[in-house]
Design a protein around this motif. Structure first.
Motif, PDB file in Angstrom:
ATOM      1  N   ARG A 192       5.107  -7.819   4.302  1.00  0.00           N
ATOM      2  CA  ARG A 192       6.206  -7.632   3.343  1.00  0.00           C
ATOM      3  C   ARG A 192       7.463  -8.400   3.740  1.00  0.00           C
ATOM      4  O   ARG A 192       8.376  -8.563   2.927  1.00  0.00           O
ATOM      5  CB  ARG A 192       6.547  -6.140   3.226  1.00  0.00           C
TER       6      ARG A 192
ATOM      7  N   ASN B 144      -5.398   1.591  -8.322  1.00  0.00           N
ATOM      8  CA  ASN B 144      -4.707   1.590  -7.030  1.00  0.00           C
ATOM      9  C   ASN B 144      -5.072   0.360  -6.204  1.00  0.00           C
ATOM     10  O   ASN B 144      -4.275  -0.114  -5.391  1.00  0.00           O
ATOM     11  CB  ASN B 144      -5.044   2.857  -6.238  1.00  0.00           C
TER      12      ASN B 144
ATOM     13  N   GLU C  72       0.174  -3.039  -4.440  1.00  0.00           N
ATOM     14  CA  GLU C  72       0.480  -3.501  -3.078  1.00  0.00           C
ATOM     15  C   GLU C  72       0.703  -2.372  -2.086  1.00  0.00           C
ATOM     16  O   GLU C  72       0.800  -2.621  -0.877  1.00  0.00           O
ATOM     17  CB  GLU C  72       1.723  -4.402  -3.113  1.00  0.00           C
ATOM     18  N   ASP C  73       0.767  -1.122  -2.546  1.00  0.00           N
ATOM     19  CA  ASP C  73       0.849  -0.001  -1.613  1.00  0.00           C
ATOM     20  C   ASP C  73      -0.434   0.129  -0.796  1.00  0.00           C
ATOM     21  O   ASP C  73      -0.435   0.779   0.263  1.00  0.00           O
ATOM     22  CB  ASP C  73       1.078   1.311  -2.368  1.00  0.00           C
ATOM     23  N   TRP C  74      -1.513  -0.424  -1.287  1.00  0.00           N
ATOM     24  CA  TRP C  74      -2.821  -0.319  -0.647  1.00  0.00           C
ATOM     25  C   TRP C  74      -3.177  -1.652   0.004  1.00  0.00           C
ATOM     26  O   TRP C  74      -2.602  -2.691  -0.304  1.00  0.00           O
ATOM     27  CB  TRP C  74      -3.881   0.100  -1.663  1.00  0.00           C
TER      28      TRP C  74
END
Length: 582
Positions: free
Chosen positions: A50, A396, A400-402
């Protein structure tokens, strides 16, 4: 969570390939790195992804500094990789992780495979630092003893990272179009070289020591005119060398690691080895980097499979776990199968590299062809496996959380770096033309199949012998074609060769585990691989009914393993023996 404990193939393969002493030495490291990769490293990797690196071209006073700033998470990952686990040092000096000698390549690739399941980007500087030290050791060890020592430092404080700057805008894959020029200058103190030119794609762009190719006056055109040079970031007098980082690349994946464009402006350089053999010497770095690419692809597949299995076991749809639904099992089985077969191929190649480095010419011939086969097939397969795993997770998986988006982005890089798939397949054709590598492969693996004498293994071994015989014949027919037709056909043929190698390795492992009383799971996988060769749709394979044992490890019955071979059918088995896919 421990990535080593969740891998049903890793420890059995190491049992097979390592000496008892080395197997004992690696076990506590597997446990430690498997736990760190699944927890601390995974968090660091997500943070570094990130926060990609930033180019700081100038100091506040306007001085050109060409510095690249990395997030602290990347620095901590570097400490884990280079210092705690010695992944770049272990092939070059004794004592790393307690080994009395240099660590075997099998161990290095097995540990790197665990590391990459969380962090892909840093694996590139690791690989290039390792392979730069290898090139200097092989071709100019006395002159570059200090550089080899720095590249293989077990501490960050003493470490010099390495890089390989090859690609130029006008040449790309065609290295023979390299336009960077080398100039020799004679002074009272002796002769020194300077390089001028532009390198278009430079990963680990702020490396301390860079291997690159440049055109030597009077040596001719194409790759024959190229010499290999080592360019330090800092000149011997302590001043910055003539390397200007023009900009960093905004890459789709591998975002934690800096890649950029570099201009060489009378950069001070030292020739490496024989200047008339620059490209062949650099090819050694390319080859081991390609094997590293194959390892990384396999690591991405393993992580993608684990994510999919965990998700489908937790997700309940229409009153039933996704994992238990037949169509989902049909989706998951090929993913797990390719991840396991891929790891076997990577560690087989690493084992042959160990033998080659020990002076075995037959192993050297084998690893020369195994490397491009593995790079081509596994990197392409990783794109498919990570893409399918994203879909398994549903919406999901696209968020991008995963981890799935990162796996997918990184997987696409393997088929591009160190040669695209087409370039790699043409390298396979070059091996066949110059070294008859299809004969080398067929001879080696038919001989190994002939040694498989367990009654439950022999039928499949006989089928595979037939496949190898046909593949050898196909290779002869291919070489008799026109150049145009050879190049058009080599892609499919290279994949068929690679699939046959993986089938042979799975059967060898099955024989070993049966002989050791370890059960029939490996035999089930070997038979299921043959089923996949006969029918890429894997229509109703018996392994679907024991998918827990496939993805986790564990015993399956002899009857289930045998039924996986029987399910292929006589007609479909003909496709396997004919060296093609159904």
């Amino acid at each position: 969570m421990n990535f080593a404990d969740r891998d049903p193939a890793l420890r059995p393969l190491l049992d097979q390939l390592l000496s008892p002493d080395d197997r004992t030495r690696i076990e506590p490291v597997l446990d430690d790195l498997g736990r760190v990769a699944a927890n601390e490293l995974d968090d660091l990797a997500a943070t570094a992804d990130r926060h990609p690196p930033v180019l700081r071209a100038y100091a506040p006073d306007g001085t050109r500094i060409d510095a690249v700033d990395h997030h602290p998470a990347y620095q901590e990952m570097s400490r884990l990789a280079f210092e705690r686990y010695g992944l770049a040092a272990m092939s070059h000096r004794p004592g790393v992780l307690g080994w009395p000698t240099r660590v075997p390549h099998v161990v290095k690739y097995a540990l790197s495979y665990l590391f990459v399941q969380s962090e892909f980007g840093l694996a590139c500087p690791l690989s290039m630092t390792d392979s730069a030290a290898r090139v200097l050791r092989l071709f100019d060890p006395e002159r570059f003893a200090a550089e080899i020592d720095a590249l293989s430092s077990p501490t960050l404080e003493g470490l010099a990272t390495g890089a390989m700057f090859m690609t130029e805008k006008q040449g790309g894959t065609d290295v023979g179009q390299t336009a960077t020029t080398a100039t020799a200058t004679v002074t009272p103190e002796g002769t020194h070289w300077t390089l001028s030119g532009h390198k278009w794609f430079c990963s680990n762009v702020a490396a301390d020591l860079i291997l690159t190719l440049a055109r030597v006056p009077g040596q001719g055109e194409g790759t024959r005119g190229l010499g290999l040079f080592l360019v330090p970031r800092v000149r011997p007098d302590g001043t910055p060398n003539g390397l200007r980082i023009d900009r960093l690349k905004d890459k789709l994946g591998s975002r934690s690691m800096a890649s950029g464009e570099v201009t060489l402006e009378d950069a001070w350089a030292r020739p490496v080895g024989d200047l008339t053999r620059g490209f062949p010497q650099m090819a050694e770095m390319l080859n081991v980097s390609r094997l590293s690419n194959a390892m990384r692809a396999t690591a991405l597949m393993r992580r993608a499979v684990r994510e999919s299995v965990d998700h489908t076991r937790e997700r309940v749809v229409f009153g039933q776990r996704l994992f238990d639904q037949p169509l989902m099992r049909q989706t998951l089985l090929p993913l797990a199968l390719h991840a396991e077969a891929g790891l076997g191929l990577v560690l087989e190649s690493a084992s042959r590299l160990d033998d080659a480095d020990a002076g075995d010419p037959h192993a050297a011939a084998l690893v020369r062809i195994l490397t491009p086969l593995a790079k081509n097939t596994l990197c392409k397969r990783a794109r498919q496996v990570t893409g399918e795993a994203m879909e398994v997770r549903g919406g999901n998986g696209y968020i991008e959380d995963w981890v799935n988006p990162r796996l997918l982005r990184d997987a696409h890089l393997g088929s591009i770096w160190e040669g695209s798939s087409n370039v790699i397949c043409l390298d396979v054709l070059r091996c066949m033309t110059r070294e008859q590598s299809h004969r080398v492969l067929a001879g080696a693996y038919v001989g190994r199949l002939a040694a498989l004498d367990h009654p439950r293994v022999e039928p499949a071994a006989s089928t595979l012998v037939g496949r190898w015989q046909h593949l050898r014949s196909r290779g002869e027919q291919l070489l008799a074609m026109s150049t145009f037709d050879q190049e058009a056909a080599i892609g499919a043929y290279a994949e068929d060769l690679c699939h046959a190698v993986m089938a042979t390795l799975l059967l060898e492992r099955a024989q070993r585990e049966l002989a050791a009383g370890l059960g029939h799971r490996a035999l089930l996988l070997a038979h299921t691989w043959l089923h996949w060769l006969a029918d890429p749709r894997l229509t109703s394979p018996p392994a679907l009914h024991v998918l827990d044992q496939v993805v986790d490890g564990g015993e399956v019955s002899a009857e289930v393993a045998q039924s996986a071979y029987d399910a292929i059918g006589t007609a479909s088995r003909h496709h396997v023996e004919a060296g093609t896919r159904g």
